[in-house]
Design an enzyme around this catalytic site. Structure first.
Site, PDB file in Angstrom:
ATOM      1  N   CYS A 190       0.764  -1.213  -0.029  1.00  0.00           N
ATOM      2  CA  CYS A 190      -0.022  -0.054  -0.106  1.00  0.00           C
ATOM      3  C   CYS A 190       0.804   1.199   0.184  1.00  0.00           C
ATOM      4  O   CYS A 190       1.800   1.290   0.817  1.00  0.00           O
ATOM      5  CB  CYS A 190      -0.826  -0.077   1.216  1.00  0.00           C
ATOM      6  SG  CYS A 190      -1.885  -1.536   1.261  1.00  0.00           S
ATOM      7  N   CYS A 219       1.613   2.849   3.300  1.00  0.00           N
ATOM      8  CA  CYS A 219       2.062   2.077   4.048  1.00  0.00           C
ATOM      9  C   CYS A 219       3.483   1.837   4.003  1.00  0.00           C
ATOM     10  O   CYS A 219       4.653   1.845   4.901  1.00  0.00           O
ATOM     11  CB  CYS A 219       1.209   0.973   4.408  1.00  0.00           C
ATOM     12  SG  CYS A 219       1.996  -0.230   5.658  1.00  0.00           S
ATOM     13  N   THR A 228      -6.398  -7.824  12.246  1.00  0.00           N
ATOM     14  CA  THR A 228      -6.577  -6.701  10.973  1.00  0.00           C
ATOM     15  C   THR A 228      -5.673  -7.160   9.966  1.00  0.00           C
ATOM     16  O   THR A 228      -4.495  -7.779  10.148  1.00  0.00           O
ATOM     17  CB  THR A 228      -5.842  -5.506  11.785  1.00  0.00           C
ATOM     18  OG1 THR A 228      -6.389  -4.907  12.971  1.00  0.00           O
ATOM     19  CG2 THR A 228      -6.116  -4.347  10.668  1.00  0.00           C
ATOM     20  N   CYS A 285      -5.253   9.308  23.207  1.00  0.00           N
ATOM     21  CA  CYS A 285      -4.196   8.540  24.052  1.00  0.00           C
ATOM     22  C   CYS A 285      -4.580   8.795  25.426  1.00  0.00           C
ATOM     23  O   CYS A 285      -4.325   7.827  26.181  1.00  0.00           O
ATOM     24  CB  CYS A 285      -3.046   9.492  23.922  1.00  0.00           C
ATOM     25  SG  CYS A 285      -2.576   9.654  22.391  1.00  0.00           S
ATOM     26  N   CYS A 326      -5.936   5.421  26.175  1.00  0.00           N
ATOM     27  CA  CYS A 326      -5.365   4.243  25.615  1.00  0.00           C
ATOM     28  C   CYS A 326      -5.122   3.171  26.394  1.00  0.00           C
ATOM     29  O   CYS A 326      -4.852   3.267  28.032  1.00  0.00           O
ATOM     30  CB  CYS A 326      -4.007   4.839  25.172  1.00  0.00           C
ATOM     31  SG  CYS A 326      -3.013   3.645  24.388  1.00  0.00           S
ATOM     32  N   ASP A 343      12.503  34.514  29.036  1.00  0.00           N
ATOM     33  CA  ASP A 343      13.067  35.318  30.042  1.00  0.00           C
ATOM     34  C   ASP A 343      12.418  35.259  31.073  1.00  0.00           C
ATOM     35  O   ASP A 343      13.031  35.446  32.328  1.00  0.00           O
ATOM     36  CB  ASP A 343      13.360  36.813  29.182  1.00  0.00           C
ATOM     37  CG  ASP A 343      14.119  37.499  30.301  1.00  0.00           C
ATOM     38  OD1 ASP A 343      15.202  37.426  30.761  1.00  0.00           O
ATOM     39  OD2 ASP A 343      13.615  38.686  30.487  1.00  0.00           O
TER      40      ASP A 343
HETATM   41  N1  LIG Z   1      -2.725   6.564  17.603  1.00  0.00           N
HETATM   42  C1  LIG Z   1      -2.753   5.103  17.597  1.00  0.00           C
HETATM   43  N2  LIG Z   1      -3.468   4.799  16.605  1.00  0.00           N
HETATM   44  C2  LIG Z   1      -3.662   3.420  16.494  1.00  0.00           C
HETATM   45  C3  LIG Z   1      -3.333   2.578  17.348  1.00  0.00           C
HETATM   46  N3  LIG Z   1      -3.605   1.210  16.764  1.00  0.00           N
HETATM   47  C4  LIG Z   1      -4.287   1.160  15.891  1.00  0.00           C
HETATM   48  N4  LIG Z   1      -4.259   2.699  15.416  1.00  0.00           N
HETATM   49  C5  LIG Z   1      -5.174   3.393  14.323  1.00  0.00           C
HETATM   50  O1  LIG Z   1      -6.301   2.587  14.187  1.00  0.00           O
HETATM   51  C6  LIG Z   1      -6.279   2.299  12.915  1.00  0.00           C
HETATM   52  C7  LIG Z   1      -6.939   0.820  12.717  1.00  0.00           C
HETATM   53  O2  LIG Z   1      -6.316  -0.131  13.504  1.00  0.00           O
HETATM   54  P1  LIG Z   1      -6.924  -1.503  13.648  1.00  0.00           P
HETATM   55  O3  LIG Z   1      -5.641  -2.537  13.494  1.00  0.00           O
HETATM   56  O4  LIG Z   1      -8.006  -1.916  12.959  1.00  0.00           O
HETATM   57  O5  LIG Z   1      -7.158  -1.644  15.232  1.00  0.00           O
HETATM   58  P2  LIG Z   1      -8.097  -0.978  16.362  1.00  0.00           P
HETATM   59  O6  LIG Z   1      -8.919   0.384  15.553  1.00  0.00           O
HETATM   60  O7  LIG Z   1      -7.358  -1.030  17.507  1.00  0.00           O
HETATM   61  O8  LIG Z   1      -9.202  -2.152  16.256  1.00  0.00           O
HETATM   62  P3  LIG Z   1     -10.452  -2.329  17.343  1.00  0.00           P
HETATM   63  O9  LIG Z   1     -10.519  -1.147  18.319  1.00  0.00           O
HETATM   64  O10 LIG Z   1     -10.151  -3.563  17.905  1.00  0.00           O
HETATM   65  O11 LIG Z   1     -11.578  -2.605  16.381  1.00  0.00           O
HETATM   66  C8  LIG Z   1      -4.772   2.049  12.575  1.00  0.00           C
HETATM   67  O12 LIG Z   1      -4.666   2.099  11.102  1.00  0.00           O
HETATM   68  C9  LIG Z   1      -4.245   3.385  13.117  1.00  0.00           C
HETATM   69  O13 LIG Z   1      -4.587   4.173  12.374  1.00  0.00           O
HETATM   70  C10 LIG Z   1      -2.457   3.032  18.406  1.00  0.00           C
HETATM   71  O14 LIG Z   1      -2.040   2.311  19.381  1.00  0.00           O
HETATM   72  N5  LIG Z   1      -2.397   4.318  18.406  1.00  0.00           N
HETATM   73  C1  LIG Z   2      -0.352  -1.631   9.054  1.00  0.00           C
HETATM   74  S1  LIG Z   2      -1.744  -2.437   8.654  1.00  0.00           S
HETATM   75  C2  LIG Z   2      -1.478  -4.196   9.158  1.00  0.00           C
HETATM   76  C3  LIG Z   2      -2.527  -5.304   8.985  1.00  0.00           C
HETATM   77  C4  LIG Z   2      -2.834  -5.591   7.453  1.00  0.00           C
HETATM   78  N1  LIG Z   2      -1.845  -5.911   6.730  1.00  0.00           N
HETATM   79  C5  LIG Z   2      -3.882  -4.508   7.005  1.00  0.00           C
HETATM   80  O1  LIG Z   2      -3.711  -3.805   6.128  1.00  0.00           O
HETATM   81  O2  LIG Z   2      -5.040  -4.504   7.507  1.00  0.00           O
HETATM   82  C6  LIG Z   2      -2.900  -2.067  10.060  1.00  0.00           C
HETATM   83  C7  LIG Z   2      -3.765  -0.914   9.479  1.00  0.00           C
HETATM   84  O3  LIG Z   2      -3.027   0.302   9.528  1.00  0.00           O
HETATM   85  C8  LIG Z   2      -3.474   1.281   8.408  1.00  0.00           C
HETATM   86  N2  LIG Z   2      -2.544   2.086   7.969  1.00  0.00           N
HETATM   87  C9  LIG Z   2      -1.370   1.727   7.235  1.00  0.00           C
HETATM   88  N3  LIG Z   2      -0.520   2.773   7.102  1.00  0.00           N
HETATM   89  C10 LIG Z   2      -1.394   3.931   7.527  1.00  0.00           C
HETATM   90  C11 LIG Z   2      -1.279   5.209   7.458  1.00  0.00           C
HETATM   91  N4  LIG Z   2      -0.309   5.916   6.797  1.00  0.00           N
HETATM   92  N5  LIG Z   2      -2.082   5.814   8.099  1.00  0.00           N
HETATM   93  C12 LIG Z   2      -3.120   5.550   8.596  1.00  0.00           C
HETATM   94  N6  LIG Z   2      -3.536   4.023   8.754  1.00  0.00           N
HETATM   95  C13 LIG Z   2      -2.385   3.449   8.225  1.00  0.00           C
HETATM   96  C14 LIG Z   2      -3.842   0.075   7.463  1.00  0.00           C
HETATM   97  O4  LIG Z   2      -4.733   0.595   6.440  1.00  0.00           O
HETATM   98  C15 LIG Z   2      -4.607  -1.101   8.239  1.00  0.00           C
HETATM   99  O5  LIG Z   2      -5.918  -0.773   8.478  1.00  0.00           O
HETATM  100  S1  SF4 Z   3      -0.502   3.924  21.441  1.00  0.00           S
HETATM  101 FE1  SF4 Z   3      -1.889   4.928  23.033  1.00  0.00          FE
HETATM  102  S2  SF4 Z   3      -0.640   6.708  23.832  1.00  0.00           S
HETATM  103 FE2  SF4 Z   3       0.648   5.907  21.955  1.00  0.00          FE
HETATM  104  S3  SF4 Z   3      -0.370   7.302  20.405  1.00  0.00           S
HETATM  105 FE3  SF4 Z   3      -1.544   5.452  20.216  1.00  0.00          FE
HETATM  106  S4  SF4 Z   3      -3.396   6.077  21.579  1.00  0.00           S
HETATM  107 FE4  SF4 Z   3      -1.793   7.546  22.117  1.00  0.00          FE
HETATM  108  S1  SF4 Z   4       0.823  -4.033   6.171  1.00  0.00           S
HETATM  109 FE1  SF4 Z   4      -1.321  -3.625   5.583  1.00  0.00          FE
HETATM  110  S2  SF4 Z   4      -1.622  -1.532   5.165  1.00  0.00           S
HETATM  111 FE2  SF4 Z   4       0.694  -2.040   5.043  1.00  0.00          FE
HETATM  112  S3  SF4 Z   4       1.255  -2.684   3.020  1.00  0.00           S
HETATM  113 FE3  SF4 Z   4       0.448  -4.517   3.814  1.00  0.00          FE
HETATM  114  S4  SF4 Z   4      -1.583  -4.528   3.679  1.00  0.00           S
HETATM  115 FE4  SF4 Z   4      -1.033  -2.650   3.092  1.00  0.00          FE
END
Ligand SMILES: Nc1nc2c(ncn2[C@@H]2O[C@H](COP(=O)(O)OP(=O)(O)OP(=O)(O)O)[C@@H](O)[C@H]2O)c(=O)[nH]1
Ligand SMILES: C[S@@+](CC[C@H](N)C(=O)[O-])C[C@H]1O[C@@H](n2cnc3c(N)ncnc32)[C@H](O)[C@@H]1O
Ligand code: SF4
Ligand code: SF4
Length: 607
Positions: free
Chosen positions: A100, A103, A170, A328, A331, A578
């Site tokens: 992607c 990514c 995911t 956060c 979190c 200052d």
């Molecule tokens: N800031 C932050 N963003 C996160 C974190 N984990 C996931 N995200 C954001 O959430 C998006 C979706 O992540 P998912 O792997 O689907 O996980 P999730 O939203 O935690 O999933 P559920 O809440 O269980 O549905 C990612 O692409 C990130 O943009 C995190 O720990 N911190």
């Molecule tokens: C890193 S991927 C890993 C899991 C799996 N390969 C997938 O694509 O679902 C987890 C999530 O991070 C999101 N992600 C990756 N790069 C991102 C970015 N630059 N900004 C926001 N979300 C991003 C992806 O769309 C995906 O939903």
């Molecule tokens: S992991 Fe938790 S504390 Fe760190 S950026 Fe994501 S939501 Fe914020």
């Molecule tokens: S890890 Fe997930 S978001 Fe990153 S390249 Fe692979 S499919 Fe795309």
């Protein structure tokens, strides 16, 4: 690949950590970098504990010392902000079968050697340990988790662990349809599938691979197996897929899916640019224009997304606002990287190698102590995240421009609908100047610097005598960071002013900044003296540790006031320093940047 790639790029290379330099060109200049004292302090704290490392180094291997902190078994996963961590994300692999654009780069990412990746047994041990300490939800991610060998049997075993109530995956959905039934039987009950477009060709452009039909097959399979809800992650990018937002919402009319629109986050090399960024508020606006008012749903505690529903539709729509509003404070997540490092924050750069600790023969008790120590070091939110939220529209001009060019070149090559970035190329830049856009008599055709006299090669002031006056406005901003205790000590109850022994700090600094603006031409050699017509300086406390200074200057003139605005923001901040320096020398003036510049030929509007 969010984890592996962000780690490598955000924090893998010190001052050039990409998110830092990307968001704060000033990371290069030292802003958002710890002061020496803070660095020493942090290093002392970390060195108390032998396994900690920053990702700028290789993970530390265990040596002889044993952690001494006593372990409170009921609170192992509670941090100093009283956040209980019940959600563990485990990356099963760094590899992926897609590429992607947002990514990872075409060539993929550098992979850890196979023997450094956690084995199934190690993942199981870690899962058990976290479960014993209070984790109830584990999500497997990656890379692409489903390309890990034997994921089905691994999950079956995780599903048997006492205390684990929810198992999520995911996935990009490419091979999910083949594995889903067994995964569901093994205990997977949460499914997030990534899909950024409803157009098969665009899918290939975004992911650099084929496979849209397979992903759709997986989504339909998940629905037929009654996953509830099936979440679809969609990273929204302007001029690439934002025009599909309403089509995605339309999907929720009949399907019980939850489309989650994710704000595009910048990770090094991931083609991010502010021009591609679409905020949550803009997305909501688009949706409301087409579908009318939305119902706000009740979100689960600790949810990353804000959920809505079009009245009468079966599915829902969520927004993950990592950029514009971070989450956060609630979190509850910790993460394990595929190579066995525990990260307490997605954006933190401190990791601890549980793999090395396990492989050195540590007992469960010892490992739990290490985990406990790591959790206790978790910050309220990482500076990068704060910065994302604060600066998501205010990126450093230079960096944004560079990225803008690269991104626009890429996207206009890939997407015929994308308008190429109007920034001049190297070649057109010289044409641009030689064409006399500045109407500058001092320049010859080869001289791109309007402040150098082309005949004498000596510095000179730009001749603006032939220009037509217009209304000009510029807005600049500086962030001042205090040690938290110092700012709290100084703040009055209304949080609008701080007072030091020298007097009211903000009021005095506004006067200092105003004087400085008026004197800009006396300090910066080639600034024209101007009859400034308006100066507005605002100072606001924006977090426990940060103060934001905004300076807006207006004039009706032949030349602009960006230097005046920058001088105003800087001097106001210097005066704040200052007036407070007796309390601490760790006050840091962070980035000073232009936010907008309007009027005149080089109008860059809101940046
Ligand atoms: N800031 C932050 N963003 C996160 C974190 N984990 C996931 N995200 C954001 O959430 C998006 C979706 O992540 P998912 O792997 O689907 O996980 P999730 O939203 O935690 O999933 P559920 O809440 O269980 O549905 C990612 O692409 C990130 O943009 C995190 O720990 N911190
Ligand atoms: C890193 S991927 C890993 C899991 C799996 N390969 C997938 O694509 O679902 C987890 C999530 O991070 C999101 N992600 C990756 N790069 C991102 C970015 N630059 N900004 C926001 N979300 C991003 C992806 O769309 C995906 O939903
Ligand atoms: S992991 Fe938790 S504390 Fe760190 S950026 Fe994501 S939501 Fe914020
Ligand atoms: S890890 Fe997930 S978001 Fe990153 S390249 Fe692979 S499919 Fe795309």
């Amino acid at each position: 690949m969010l984890r592996a790639y962000t780690n490598k790029l955000i924090s893998g290379c010190g001052g050039s950590g990409v998110v830092n330099s990307l968001l704060y060109g000033n990371a290069i200049n030292g802003s958002f970098i710890f002061t020496k004292n803070q660095q020493q302090q942090q290093q002392q704290q970390l060195s108390q504990y032998r396994y900690f490392t920053s990702t700028t180094d290789k993970p530390a291997s265990p040596t002889s010392a044993t952690p001494t902190t006593p372990l409170d078994k009921n609170n192992i996963l509670t941090d100093t902000f009283n956040r209980k961590h019940t959600y563990l994300r485990i990356s099963l692999t760094e590899k992926c079968n897609l590429r992607c654009q947002y990514c990872m780069p075409e060539e993929g990412v550098e992979l850890a050697p196979n023997d450094k990746i956690l084995t199934d047994d190690e993942i199981l041990r870690i899962s058990r340990l976290f479960a014993s300490a209070g984790v109830t939800k584990i999500r497997f991610t990656g890379g692409e988790p489903l390309i890990r060998k034997n994921i089905e049997s691994l999950i079956e075993q995780v599903g048997k662990i006492e205390g684990i109530e929810k198992i999520g995956i995911t996935t990009n959905g490419l091979v999910l349809h083949r594995k889903l039934e067994r995964l569901q039987k093994g205990g997977v009950n949460l499914l997030n599938i990534s899909l950024d477009t409803l157009d098969t060709h665009k899918f290939t452009l975004i992911t650099r691979r084929l496979g849209w039909e397979k992903v759709m097959e997986s989504i339909n399979k998940a629905l037929s197996l009654n996953f509830n809800p099936v979440k679809i992650n969609c990273v929204v990018m302007k001029n690439i897929n934002d025009m599909e937002i309403c089509d995605f919402v339309e999907m929720t009319r009949e399907k019980n899916v939850e489309i989650r629109f994710i704000e595009y986050m910048p990770f090094g090399g991931n083609k991010w640019s502010d021009k591609k960024f679409v905020s949550y508020t803009d997305m909501i606006k688009m949706i409301k224009e087409k579908f009318g008012a939305l119902d706000r749903c009740v979100d689960e505690a600790n949810n990353t997304s804000k959920t809505y529903q079009v009245p009468g539709f079966k599915g829902r729509v969520g927004f993950i606002t990592s950029m514009s509003e971070h989450f956060c404070s609630s979190c509850n997540r910790l993460r394990m990287t595929a190579d066995g490092n525990l990260k307490v924050c997605l954006f933190g750069n401190t990791e601890v190698s549980l793999r090395d600790i396990m492989r050195s023969g540590a007992s469960d008790e010892e490992i739990l102590k290490v985990i406990n120590q790591a959790v206790l070091k978790k910050k309220a939110s990482h500076a990068v995240v704060e910065g994302l939220v604060l600066c998501f529209v205010n990126l450093s001009n230079t960096i944004t421009s560079k990225l803008g060019v690269a991104t626009a070149a890429m996207s206009s090559a890939l997407f015929p609908s994308v308008t190429p970035n109007p920034l001049p190329s190297m070649r057109s830049y010289s044409t641009f100047n030689s064409g006399g856009v500045h109407n500058n008599n001092n320049n010859n055709n080869n001289n791109p610097f309007s402040h150098v006299n082309s005949t004498s090669n000596m510095p000179t002031m730009v001749d603006v005598s032939a220009k037509v006056p217009t209304k000009r406005t510029a807005h600049a901003r500086t962030i001042v960071e205090f040690p938290t205790d110092v700012l709290q000590q100084l703040l009055g109850s209304d949080r609008k002013e701080i007072s030091s022994k020298k007097g009211p700090v903000f009021a005095t600094s506004i006067v200092a900044g105003t004087m400085a603006v008026k004197n800009t031409s006396n300090m910066i050699p080639f600034c024209h003296p101007l009859g400034i017509e308006a100066i507005k300086i605002d100072i606001a406390v924006i977090s426990d540790a940060q103060v934001q200074v905004d300076c807006t200057v207006s004039v009706f003139s032949k030349t602009g006031v960006e230097m005046e605005a920058l001088v105003g923001a800087s001097l106001t901040s210097l005066c704040i320093y200052d007036m407070c320096k007796a309390l601490s020398h760790d006050i840091v003036l962070k980035e000073t940047k232009l936010i907008s510049k309007k009027g005149g030929k080089s109008d860059v509007g809101e940046k």
